[in-house]
Design a protein around this motif. Structure first.
Motif, PDB file in Angstrom:
ATOM      1  N   TRP A  11      41.129   7.273 -61.037  1.00  0.00           N
ATOM      2  CA  TRP A  11      40.267   8.453 -61.077  1.00  0.00           C
ATOM      3  C   TRP A  11      39.282   8.514 -59.915  1.00  0.00           C
ATOM      4  O   TRP A  11      38.563   9.502 -59.763  1.00  0.00           O
ATOM      5  CB  TRP A  11      39.574   8.549 -62.428  1.00  0.00           C
ATOM      6  CG  TRP A  11      38.216   7.928 -62.563  1.00  0.00           C
ATOM      7  CD1 TRP A  11      37.799   6.715 -62.123  1.00  0.00           C
ATOM      8  CD2 TRP A  11      37.091   8.545 -63.205  1.00  0.00           C
ATOM      9  NE1 TRP A  11      36.484   6.505 -62.454  1.00  0.00           N
ATOM     10  CE2 TRP A  11      36.024   7.622 -63.129  1.00  0.00           C
ATOM     11  CE3 TRP A  11      36.879   9.761 -63.846  1.00  0.00           C
ATOM     12  CZ2 TRP A  11      34.768   7.887 -63.666  1.00  0.00           C
ATOM     13  CZ3 TRP A  11      35.624  10.016 -64.379  1.00  0.00           C
ATOM     14  CH2 TRP A  11      34.596   9.089 -64.285  1.00  0.00           C
ATOM     15  N   GLU A  17      36.529  11.562 -54.645  1.00  0.00           N
ATOM     16  CA  GLU A  17      35.562  11.265 -55.700  1.00  0.00           C
ATOM     17  C   GLU A  17      35.356   9.754 -55.777  1.00  0.00           C
ATOM     18  O   GLU A  17      36.290   8.999 -56.043  1.00  0.00           O
ATOM     19  CB  GLU A  17      36.063  11.805 -57.040  1.00  0.00           C
ATOM     20  CG  GLU A  17      36.266  13.308 -57.066  1.00  0.00           C
ATOM     21  CD  GLU A  17      34.952  14.069 -57.024  1.00  0.00           C
ATOM     22  OE1 GLU A  17      33.918  13.492 -57.399  1.00  0.00           O
ATOM     23  OE2 GLU A  17      34.966  15.240 -56.600  1.00  0.00           O
ATOM     24  N   ARG A  44      41.432  12.216 -58.072  1.00  0.00           N
ATOM     25  CA  ARG A  44      40.675  13.474 -58.093  1.00  0.00           C
ATOM     26  C   ARG A  44      40.203  13.833 -56.691  1.00  0.00           C
ATOM     27  O   ARG A  44      39.978  12.951 -55.869  1.00  0.00           O
ATOM     28  CB  ARG A  44      39.439  13.343 -58.983  1.00  0.00           C
ATOM     29  CG  ARG A  44      39.722  13.036 -60.440  1.00  0.00           C
ATOM     30  CD  ARG A  44      38.417  12.861 -61.202  1.00  0.00           C
ATOM     31  NE  ARG A  44      37.660  11.725 -60.718  1.00  0.00           N
ATOM     32  CZ  ARG A  44      36.334  11.617 -60.768  1.00  0.00           C
ATOM     33  NH1 ARG A  44      35.615  12.612 -61.257  1.00  0.00           N
ATOM     34  NH2 ARG A  44      35.710  10.532 -60.324  1.00  0.00           N
ATOM     35  N   TYR A  59      45.644  15.081 -54.765  1.00  0.00           N
ATOM     36  CA  TYR A  59      44.395  15.357 -55.472  1.00  0.00           C
ATOM     37  C   TYR A  59      44.579  16.385 -56.581  1.00  0.00           C
ATOM     38  O   TYR A  59      45.367  17.329 -56.457  1.00  0.00           O
ATOM     39  CB  TYR A  59      43.343  15.851 -54.488  1.00  0.00           C
ATOM     40  CG  TYR A  59      43.039  14.852 -53.387  1.00  0.00           C
ATOM     41  CD1 TYR A  59      42.344  13.679 -53.659  1.00  0.00           C
ATOM     42  CD2 TYR A  59      43.475  15.070 -52.081  1.00  0.00           C
ATOM     43  CE1 TYR A  59      42.077  12.753 -52.661  1.00  0.00           C
ATOM     44  CE2 TYR A  59      43.212  14.151 -51.077  1.00  0.00           C
ATOM     45  CZ  TYR A  59      42.512  12.997 -51.363  1.00  0.00           C
ATOM     46  OH  TYR A  59      42.246  12.078 -50.372  1.00  0.00           O
ATOM     47  N   CYS A  60      43.819  16.198 -57.650  1.00  0.00           N
ATOM     48  CA  CYS A  60      43.779  17.168 -58.732  1.00  0.00           C
ATOM     49  C   CYS A  60      42.319  17.506 -59.035  1.00  0.00           C
ATOM     50  O   CYS A  60      41.408  16.799 -58.593  1.00  0.00           O
ATOM     51  CB  CYS A  60      44.486  16.642 -59.980  1.00  0.00           C
ATOM     52  SG  CYS A  60      43.712  15.194 -60.741  1.00  0.00           S
ATOM     53  N   GLN A  61      42.135  18.580 -59.785  1.00  0.00           N
ATOM     54  CA  GLN A  61      40.788  19.062 -60.103  1.00  0.00           C
ATOM     55  C   GLN A  61      40.672  19.246 -61.615  1.00  0.00           C
ATOM     56  O   GLN A  61      40.783  20.354 -62.132  1.00  0.00           O
ATOM     57  CB  GLN A  61      40.516  20.371 -59.361  1.00  0.00           C
ATOM     58  CG  GLN A  61      40.614  20.235 -57.847  1.00  0.00           C
ATOM     59  CD  GLN A  61      40.588  21.575 -57.131  1.00  0.00           C
ATOM     60  OE1 GLN A  61      40.200  22.587 -57.696  1.00  0.00           O
ATOM     61  NE2 GLN A  61      41.012  21.580 -55.873  1.00  0.00           N
ATOM     62  N   MET A  74      42.946  15.262 -66.389  1.00  0.00           N
ATOM     63  CA  MET A  74      43.260  14.622 -65.110  1.00  0.00           C
ATOM     64  C   MET A  74      44.617  13.927 -65.175  1.00  0.00           C
ATOM     65  O   MET A  74      45.460  14.072 -64.280  1.00  0.00           O
ATOM     66  CB  MET A  74      42.171  13.611 -64.758  1.00  0.00           C
ATOM     67  CG  MET A  74      42.432  12.826 -63.479  1.00  0.00           C
ATOM     68  SD  MET A  74      41.312  11.407 -63.295  1.00  0.00           S
ATOM     69  CE  MET A  74      41.964  10.290 -64.548  1.00  0.00           C
TER      70      MET A  74
END
Length: 379
Positions: A11, A17, A44, A59-61, A74
């Motif tokens: 994460w 992040e 993230r 990447y994810c949001q 996530m």
């Protein structure tokens, strides 16, 4: 070992992040594994996918009204991205870091999977939140991840024993793979007096440094009470506390009559300057599965006083490369006084710490140990 296609699920990372030491540990491991393997890092972030040091970052949001829901969203986004890169050439190893991505591990449990414990919810909070629903949810995910992962690693022998006892993980399934450090990132040729003057400190005053989150686990309250005892004898001692957290306001109130400067979060460049300017690093944690600050301090050849717990206890040879103290104000104060009252001896301990880093905690041998775990998972 032949080249593998490896997926990391974590994460946080160094380039997006970033919350704590997990970012540094997972990112450096991925980059070292990428010297021999194809590595994709699902995490993230708000930027386009990118490749850094041969690691492909995706990447994810995520969103969620609490930490558990946020991490489930996530995980689901990570799995959806993973499938995009798994179609033509399948991944050989799926490596999950801590509980945050356990929902992804659940969905992909039929594959060859590794779960690394960097800490536990019990270790972070003890029993103080035992009745809090989020504490129970996170602990449950840690148990379930250890159950379904094909193999498990822990960053210290003490953490291995902790997860075996907490979550009934069998000994044969769990390997110890410590964290590493890039020592040259933390050693800098600076003028300590100039750095001290920038903080209003006399160049010859002993500077004591605390770096970390201001939370119960890290023991900053123990540190402040220890300083109260130290300053009765050493009026010239000065202290910088770098980091932030829920205990900050309380600590500032407790330290109003002490020579403590709370500087909050600082950039890496300023951390390196302070690390090389200080005379002593104190790590007063109540629980510390590994303790990356220890390796960073040793990399800068700085002496360390640390609580005799977890990975700190495992890695420090007391009076050889640091001082181990009980996580109490009296014991920590004794350790701090021992160091600042004998600076010549403290410097020797710091240099020996750097020697141990060079022998045992470079990333190449650490990555090699992780590769051994990968080999067991695919065999």
């Amino acid at each position: 070992m032949e080249s593998l296609k490896v997926a990391f699920f974590c994460w946080e990372s160094m380039y997006a992040e970033r919350v704590g030491g997990l970012a540094s540990a997972a990112t450096n491991l991925a980059e070292n594994m990428a010297k021999s393997h194809e590595v994709h890092f699902f995490t993230r972030g708000w930027m386009p996918d990118q490749t850094i040091n041969n690691v492909s970052y995706h990447y994810c949001q995520p969103q969620g009204c609490n930490t558990v829901q946020y991490c489930e969203d996530m995980s689901n986004q990570m799995v959806n991205q993973f499938h995009q890169f798994d179609r033509k050439e399948k991944f050989d190893i799926l490596h999950f870091h801590d509980w945050h991505a356990v929902q992804a591990l659940h969905r992909l449990q039929q594959r060859d999977t590794i779960l690394t414990y960097h800490s536990t919810e019990y270790g972070r909070n003890g029993n103080q939140y035992g009745d809090w629903w989020e504490y129970r949810e996170i602990s449950g995910k840690e148990w379930y991840g250890g159950l379904i992962a094909k193999r498990v690693t822990a960053v210290s022998s003490i953490l291995k024993n902790e997860v075996m006892n907490l979550y009934n993980i069998p000994d044969w399934k769990c390997d110890v793979v410590p964290n590493g450090v890039v020592p040259q990132q933390y050693r800098a040729e600076i003028d300590p007096g100039e750095v001290k003057r920038a903080y209003g400190i006399h160049p010859y005053a002993p500077l004591i440094l605390f770096v970390g989150r201001l939370v119960y686990q890290k023991g900053p309250d123990l540190f402040i009470e220890a300083l109260r005892k130290v300053c009765r004898e050493r009026w010239d001692a000065k202290v910088i506390v770098a980091g932030d957290g829920g205990m900050r306001q309380y600590l500032q109130e407790r330290a109003r009559d002490l020579p403590v400067n709370f500087v909050g979060y600082i950039p890496d460049s300023e951390y390196v300057r302070l690390l090389n300017a200080c005379n002593l690093v104190v790590i007063p944690s109540r629980n510390e599965p590994f303790g990356l600050v220890l390796l960073e301090a040793w990399s800068a050849e700085k002496p360390v006083v640390a609580s005799n717990v977890g990975g700190l206890s495992e890695n420090i040879d007391s009076f050889m490369n640091g001082i181990k103290a009980d996580p109490t104000p009296d014991s920590l104060a004794w350790g701090i006084r021992s160091m600042i009252n004998e600076p010549w001896n403290a410097e020797v301990l710091g240099r020996r710490g750097r020697g141990k880093v060079d022998r045992m905690f470079q990333w190449n041998p650490v990555a090699s140990r992780m590769a051994d775990t990968y080999a067991r998972a695919v065999s």
